[in-house]
Scaffold this motif. Structure first.
Motif, PDB file in Angstrom:
ATOM      1  N   CYS A   1       9.064   3.274  -4.670  1.00  0.00           N
ATOM      2  CA  CYS A   1       7.812   2.856  -4.044  1.00  0.00           C
ATOM      3  C   CYS A   1       8.030   2.580  -2.560  1.00  0.00           C
ATOM      4  O   CYS A   1       9.153   2.370  -2.103  1.00  0.00           O
ATOM      5  CB  CYS A   1       7.287   1.577  -4.700  1.00  0.00           C
ATOM      6  SG  CYS A   1       6.672   1.798  -6.374  1.00  0.00           S
TER       7      CYS A   1
ATOM      8  N   PRO B   1       3.780   4.030  -5.418  1.00  0.00           N
ATOM      9  CA  PRO B   1       4.752   5.058  -5.812  1.00  0.00           C
ATOM     10  C   PRO B   1       4.739   6.204  -4.806  1.00  0.00           C
ATOM     11  O   PRO B   1       3.685   6.567  -4.278  1.00  0.00           O
ATOM     12  CB  PRO B   1       4.248   5.518  -7.183  1.00  0.00           C
ATOM     13  CG  PRO B   1       3.463   4.363  -7.703  1.00  0.00           C
ATOM     14  CD  PRO B   1       2.822   3.745  -6.493  1.00  0.00           C
TER      15      PRO B   1
ATOM     16  N   ASP C   1       5.852   0.797 -14.292  1.00  0.00           N
ATOM     17  CA  ASP C   1       6.378   0.653 -12.928  1.00  0.00           C
ATOM     18  C   ASP C   1       7.815   0.157 -12.880  1.00  0.00           C
ATOM     19  O   ASP C   1       8.592   0.579 -12.031  1.00  0.00           O
ATOM     20  CB  ASP C   1       5.486  -0.310 -12.140  1.00  0.00           C
ATOM     21  CG  ASP C   1       4.132   0.291 -11.845  1.00  0.00           C
ATOM     22  OD1 ASP C   1       4.057   1.113 -10.924  1.00  0.00           O
ATOM     23  OD2 ASP C   1       3.166  -0.042 -12.545  1.00  0.00           O
TER      24      ASP C   1
END
Lengths: 564, 564
Positions: free
Chosen positions: B472, B561, A467
């Protein structure tokens, strides 16, 4: 083999002349050597300070023993006498425990470091035996090992693995099987949660799960990797394929999910541990230098044990991007942990830290670095890493010439060869897939083999589950990870304003991108995107990550946000 | 005012009946109360354990004093006698220092917590004075404060701020100016690096830079926020606009760059500190619950001191997304630190931890929560937060009815009003910009005011410099941050495989997206993207973040995401 020039020889020379003296000066200044001289004095340092002296002794031995190395025999004689004088009659040796007024021996299983320190002593004594540089030290190591075998015959082990690999090495030097058996016992006893409970959890101490049934490395990264290296040694010497497979499986998963692009390991600063899978924040990478030393140890062992070249790639990556990055050009400064993204200008490397394990660990690694470059067997020689070097192995004498890692051309000249076929194997890294690295024939004197590795800069993209890396790309060139440093930007450009265009191939030393300008809001979360695009494209200079923080305070990033 | 129903009254009741008893039971079990009863016994707990007893006393006082609250006078009488019995003749009070065999008073400036504990004692004594719930406690607090004023007249302060705001509160209750002066002196003395050097650095102890010249909050988050709250108290009482402006400036920058979407603060686990600007990793958020309590304290003070409604929004955000998230439904469990992304299924909240400051801090906050909802002045009343409540303030009697935060409708019924004009102000949050919250006129009995806040789910995007959030988006509904929890996904879907489509407006409780499938590679960095797209669109259920981890082990994420 010995290096005849190039990237690593330069560092080896600085190591042998400057770094080792720097370490010794600080050890004396802080009283770590005095602890051996006068055990009745107040013990100075930490529970692992003895081990720094041993690591330095090991480094001095390797350096003295390598062709062209500095001769440190006088220092070694002094330190050997010092260490031997502090050893108890029964072989126990730690300057902080067991004497009147000191805590008892082995009183703190989690953090006492008794066996950890003994492991480094034994490792140093093995280096002494292999090089002949420190007569008498092997006897000290043997006495310490015998005491350990007597004391830990039935139970117990150390909160910090290290003695395991040392005991196997001592077995190799002495042929005494009991050292190998003791190492095997230490490996097997872990993982049953018998150490005292601690807020960091049993995983930190490698006592949560037996190594044979583990899935991935976790907890304290250095502890995990040292244990794994010792386990591979045990597995190889005892023919324990199950143990070998267990370690390889966990290392493979660790490489696939818990390793930074540099090859560095560890994301948690609090307990110096791996994070969960894909917790790989560039700006909070821990990537301890000692973990990198341990990764080199483990990956090379697995390379030899399995023949899988990927492990050689990891050694290559870690050496050029973590080890080379840690050390300052002066040989007297280092990074302990190694961020992949520096947000505020850093003052750079420290000349010393209260915990300076990393500097000592690199000293012993660099002094013995040739070990990781070449191996031999009855059929020939394997060149795992590339450097200008003379190789006498596998019945061959070779001169290797290369500008690696700045150049991808490796030329091997046969200086001497027998009349029978031999195999010369050069590792072809994964990023150079297609090249041919295996040559088997009767070689003639003067004959040359040439390997051309493509050193074109290439874009690298992260796993979508990482991430912290989403929407970013990095540039690699050969084994080198590249970075951008703010010192190379125009005055009014900030590193966090740049987006790079991955549709254009990176050039040598630069990528194209554009400049964006974040809109400063009073709250960083908005219903709209808070960026405006700058008018002109920009060229972002890149340099090898290991060269960063050498030209004054700077911000830095490896992972660059992309335009798409 | 008092709550008449709804979200917070429910929690206040659990707090007054269950949580406080839970705290007391553990304090007795661990010997923290015994430390007061028998100071000659071995002191148990940590250097700040006394403060947990004081926090509980404060909570018991507020609870006893609030309309409809539980009556804890018997417990309070017992604890008051216990505490008073342990106070030295000169007013000093800490159960771990100063007696024969104990370390000296104020011997550890960094971590001793002497003044920190005294601050919580004084705060408890103020709560006793304000509510009348614990006769005699104010005298104990006054004696402790007098001792502090005598001891620290010229120099010194505590490694952990807290006593500053307590002393100003004591000044407000007693009118004794010397307490205010002492608090002002403590605030001014910090920031000159006079505390002993420590590996965490002076910033951790709020001693790196004088508060007046600081740029942004750094170091230990709770320490920073407590100090700032005390400084606002000092500034308001002394008319020190420069100090007020300095705190507001630093808090504003902290909100803009160092605050998680939930309103939580802190990113470093190692030293419980803020990170650098934009270091806001969801999976490594620290977001200590005590820092959230401190944020509520500080933001409300700044709201009253400056009139800037943004600070009311922060109180709202922190209450609903950090405080409400920490507490278990049973009132006996809590999160200490609060991640925004749970990667492996968590066992959930702990019923107790060796450091259980957060639970005690929430107990005192919840028992006095009404303080943060309403204020008054000569012109009328300000409704800063929304809940069903009876308000008697500013010359008005009002009944407020609302289903907030699940509904955006707030109805105020005038129960009683004078014949002269009054102003009723309802805070209009930034996410409801455009609504009118100010009503000034002569109000009639039975008259109603209605505020309609839009509770449509909305997409929220991060600042581009928040690297860990790149690519995101999150969903918010009113003051609520939403999250996805794996327990709501179909069995074969993993939370880290989902990408959401922000071109479609979020629905109530769900967003649209697609499922991707990462390709497992042996190395997580590749020259190509390692994802394949799933065939069908998916609907991802969302729930308020404060409801997560209440239905069994689950993974969770707030930041999702996006497909583009």
């Amino acid at each position: 083999m010995w290096f005849t020039g190039g990237f690593w020889r330069h560092r080896q020379v600085i190591n042998g002349t400057t770094t080792m003296e720097h370490c010794r000066t600080w050890q004396d200044r802080l009283g770590w050597t005095t602890n051996f001289r006068d055990p009745s004095a107040l013990t100075r340092g930490r529970e692992f300070s003895d081990s720094e002296v041993y690591k330095l002794v090991e480094a001095l031995c390797w350096e003295t023993g390598r062709p062209g190395g500095e001769d440190h025999r006088a220092d070694l004689a002094e330190l050997t006498a010092l260490i031997g004088g502090a050893q108890a009659a029964d072989g126990y040796l730690h300057t902080a425990y067991g004497r009147p007024g000191q805590p008892e021996r082995y009183g703190d299983q989690n953090f006492g470091h008794d066996l950890y320190c003994a492991g480094h002593l034994i490792q140093a004594s093995v280096a002494a035996a292999r090089t002949g540089a420190a007569p008498g030290l092997l006897d000290i190591g043997v006495r310490a090992a015998d005491h350990i075998c007597a004391t830990f015959a039935d139970e117990g082990f150390c909160g910090h693995p290290e003695v395991e690999t040392a005991l196997v090495e001592l077995y190799r030097v002495t042929g005494e099987r009991r050292y190998l058996d003791q190492a095997a016992a230490f490996v097997s006893r872990r993982g049953h949660r018998t150490l005292p409970e601690h807020e960091f959890g049993w995983e930190y101490f490698q006592d949560a799960v037996p190594l044979r049934s583990g899935r991935v490395f976790g907890g304290h990264a250095v502890r995990a990797l040292y244990l794994a290296a010792g386990a591979v040694d045990v597995a190889v010497e005892t023919g324990d394929d199950e143990l070998l497979e267990a370690v390889a499986r966990q290392f493979d998963r660790t490489l696939a999910r818990r390793t930074h692009l540099t090859g560095g390991m560890g994301s948690h600063h609090r307990d110096e541990s791996f994070g969960e899978d894909f917790v790989l924040p560039p700006d909070r990478a821990y990537s301890e230098t000692c973990a990198a030393v341990a990764t080199v140890m483990l990956a090379h062992r697995l390379l030899l044990a399995t023949g899988d070249l990927r492990y050689g790639d990891i050694v290559d990556r870690v050496l050029h991007n973590v080890i080379a990055t840690s050390l300052g050009d002066d040989g007297r400064s280092f990074f302990y942990d190694q961020t992949l993204h520096q947000r505020v200008p850093t003052p750079g490397r420290a000349s010393w830290l209260p915990v300076s394990c990393c500097l000592h660990n690199m000293a012993r690694l660099l002094a013995s670095l040739g070990t990781y470059f070449v191996s031999e067997d009855s059929g020939g020689v394997q060149l795992h890493q590339f450097a200008p070097m003379r190789v006498e192995a596998g019945g061959l004498v070779l001169d290797v010439d290369t500008g690696y890692p700045d150049s991808g051309t490796v030329t091997v000249t046969v200086v001497d060869a027998p009349d029978t076929p031999r195999t010369i194997t050069l590792r072809v890294p994964a990023w150079a897939a297609g090249a041919d690295g295996v040559h088997r024939r009767v070689f003639r004197k003067g004959e040359r083999i040439r390997l051309d590795l493509p050193m074109r800069p290439r874009w690298t993209f992260p796993d979508p589950r990482a991430d912290a890396l989403r929407g970013c790309a990095a540039v690699e060139v050969g084994p080198l990870v590249m970075c951008a440093e703010s010192i190379d930007l125009e005055d009014d450009v900030r590193l966090d304003e740049i987006q790079v265009d991955t549709s254009v191939a990176p050039e040598i030393g630069a990528v194209k991108g554009r400049r964006t300008k974040p809109i400063d809001e009073s709250w960083p979360y908005q219903s709209h995107r808070t960026t405006t695009e700058g008018p002109d494209p920009v060229v972002v200079s890149l340099l090898p990550y290991h060269r960063w923080a050498r030209r004054g305070p700077s911000t830095m990033r490896i992972w660059l946000p992309t335009t798409t």
